[in-house]
Design a protein around this motif. Structure first.
Motif, mmCIF file in Angstrom:
data_model
loop_
_atom_site.group_PDB
_atom_site.id
_atom_site.type_symbol
_atom_site.label_atom_id
_atom_site.label_comp_id
_atom_site.label_asym_id
_atom_site.label_seq_id
_atom_site.Cartn_x
_atom_site.Cartn_y
_atom_site.Cartn_z
ATOM 1 N N ASP A 117 0.853 -1.204 0.000
ATOM 2 C CA ASP A 117 0.000 0.000 0.000
ATOM 3 C C ASP A 117 0.886 1.251 0.000
ATOM 4 O O ASP A 117 0.677 2.180 -0.795
ATOM 5 C CB ASP A 117 -0.918 -0.030 1.226
ATOM 6 C CG ASP A 117 -2.000 1.044 1.182
ATOM 7 O OD1 ASP A 117 -2.325 1.530 0.081
ATOM 8 O OD2 ASP A 117 -2.534 1.376 2.258
ATOM 9 N N HIS A 135 1.215 4.231 -2.786
ATOM 10 C CA HIS A 135 1.086 5.663 -2.495
ATOM 11 C C HIS A 135 2.281 6.433 -3.069
ATOM 12 O O HIS A 135 2.121 7.485 -3.677
ATOM 13 C CB HIS A 135 0.993 5.902 -0.987
ATOM 14 C CG HIS A 135 -0.237 5.311 -0.368
ATOM 15 N ND1 HIS A 135 -0.352 5.049 0.973
ATOM 16 C CD2 HIS A 135 -1.410 4.905 -0.927
ATOM 17 C CE1 HIS A 135 -1.539 4.527 1.215
ATOM 18 N NE2 HIS A 135 -2.198 4.426 0.081
ATOM 19 N N HIS A 158 -5.425 2.522 -7.029
ATOM 20 C CA HIS A 158 -6.382 2.535 -5.918
ATOM 21 C C HIS A 158 -7.809 2.399 -6.422
ATOM 22 O O HIS A 158 -8.614 1.673 -5.855
ATOM 23 C CB HIS A 158 -6.215 3.804 -5.078
ATOM 24 C CG HIS A 158 -5.221 3.641 -3.967
ATOM 25 N ND1 HIS A 158 -3.878 3.503 -4.209
ATOM 26 C CD2 HIS A 158 -5.378 3.544 -2.617
ATOM 27 C CE1 HIS A 158 -3.243 3.349 -3.050
ATOM 28 N NE2 HIS A 158 -4.135 3.376 -2.067
ATOM 29 N N HIS A 183 -6.404 -4.399 1.078
ATOM 30 C CA HIS A 183 -6.277 -3.162 0.311
ATOM 31 C C HIS A 183 -4.949 -3.040 -0.448
ATOM 32 O O HIS A 183 -4.931 -2.777 -1.656
ATOM 33 C CB HIS A 183 -6.501 -1.967 1.243
ATOM 34 C CG HIS A 183 -6.133 -0.654 0.635
ATOM 35 N ND1 HIS A 183 -6.796 -0.132 -0.453
ATOM 36 C CD2 HIS A 183 -5.146 0.228 0.943
ATOM 37 C CE1 HIS A 183 -6.242 1.019 -0.783
ATOM 38 N NE2 HIS A 183 -5.246 1.255 0.044
#
Ligand SMILES: [Fe+2]
Length: 362
Positions: free
Chosen positions: A191, A195, A260, A274
């Motif tokens: 994750d 980002h 995302h 996620h």
């Protein structure tokens, strides 16, 4: 033209809660602690917070029913239960789900007439209860962002952003991340990787966010494999906590993009974590940006080589059964998602469908 706002004061060290317990006094006499059922008890963060609040004479109530991918309904229940008491501030502790929930609850407790749906209309409110964020994973970056992602009543994830939900304080102790399982370490680390990379290649990237993104990518390349190999490697854990925080600061400026957007339904409808769900599309973000910003894509390649291979070497492989109907709904949803506008490259119905189809099994 670019601008920069990241107002969260960051404290980063081992035993950070105990060392900085006086800061809680600045926020008032009663705290609402928002967390999940188990992990904050296993990693010791909840007892550290309880001890710190007790020793400062601050009253508190622990709401510990936040689940992964928190829904509108769960937020309604939390607010319903907590609104009978009066709180001066909210402490979110855990991974992205408790932190994002704490942000939503902080707005709704300050603005009693608002409904969860109103969080998405930034004109309807201007403040929240002060938020203290204490991450216990290294991936979400939520401790330094103005975003919260919730699952709406139709089952789709929807994020909202508002400057009032930047945490006032982030207390980051890498020791809390040591008890993460290998799969959670991978998912949260990926994750953070998304980002950093999505932010670096976003149309909203700025000179400051790029500095953070490059440093974050380098730290992740070096330290995610080490943290996966040896969960007790505190140096690698510390680097990952820092990388995650940097990557959070990146998306606070740049938003997230395609990976995302496409990953969200995999989490809510297929139960895929996620970070894993998002990373499955990160190579497409890199390829998509290649013709527009070749030098930045080259930088990503310099750091990771083939990013798909790096992600796979972390142990990610997603295969899923997907009905035609699900596929169509997800593709349509992606095409209208707000964050697509910050994604470089051309992603139309056909190319998005192909990205979902490559993980499909019968
Ligand atoms: Fe994320």
């Amino acid at each position: 033209m670019w601008q920069y706002l990241m107002p969260t004061k960051i404290f980063f060290s081992q035993r950070v809660v105990e060392k900085n317990k006086e800061i809680f006094k600045n926020f008032g006499a009663k705290a609402l602690v928002v967390t999940g059922r188990t992990s904050s008890r296993i990693n010791g963060s909840l007892s550290d917070i309880e001890n710190a609040l007790k020793s400062m004479g601050i009253e508190f109530y622990v709401y510990d029913r936040i689940e992964e991918n928190p829904t509108f309904e769960q937020i309604r229940q939390a607010v319903e239960e907590c609104k009978t008491q009066s709180f001066d501030f909210v402490i979110g502790v855990g991974g992205g789900s408790p932190l994002d929930s704490a942000k939503a609850i902080a707005v709704l407790l300050r603005n009693r007439s608002l409904r969860v749906e109103d969080l998405y209309d930034s004109n309807k409110y201007s403040s929240a209860l002060p938020i203290v964020a204490i991450p216990t994973t290294s991936g979400t970056g939520s401790e330094v962002t103005q975003y919260s992602v919730l699952t709406d009543d139709t089952g789709f994830k929807r994020g909202f952003g508002h400057d009032s939900i930047f945490p006032v304080i982030a207390l980051i102790d890498p020791v809390y991340t040591v008890s993460m399982t290998v799969s959670l370490t991978r998912s949260t680390g990926l994750d953070a990787l998304c980002h950093a990379v999505e932010g670096f290649l976003s149309k909203k990237a700025t000179p400051i966010s790029d500095l953070y993104a490059v440093e974050s990518m380098k730290l992740i390349k070096e330290n995610l494999p080490k943290a996966l190999e040896n969960p007790n490697d505190l140096e690698a854990r510390t680097a990952m906590s820092f990388a995650s925080c940097l990557a959070g600061m990146v998306i606070s400026q740049t938003s997230t993009t395609l990976a995302h957007v496409l990953g969200y339904p995999l989490s809510t409808f297929k139960g895929i974590r996620h970070g894993d769900a998002t990373a499955a599309f990160l190579d497409a973000v890199v390829h998509g940006a290649e013709s527009e910003i070749p030098q930045k894509v080259q930088k990503v390649k310099e750091i990771f080589g083939d990013i798909k291979r790096f992600i796979e070497s972390a142990g990610l492989k997603i295969e899923l059964q997907l009905s035609d109907e699900e596929l169509e709904t997800w593709v349509k949803r992606a095409l209208t998602a707000k964050h697509m506008q910050w994604t470089r490259g051309v992603f139309d119905e056909l190319s998005i469908r192909k990205l979902y189809e490559r993980m499909r099994i019968d």
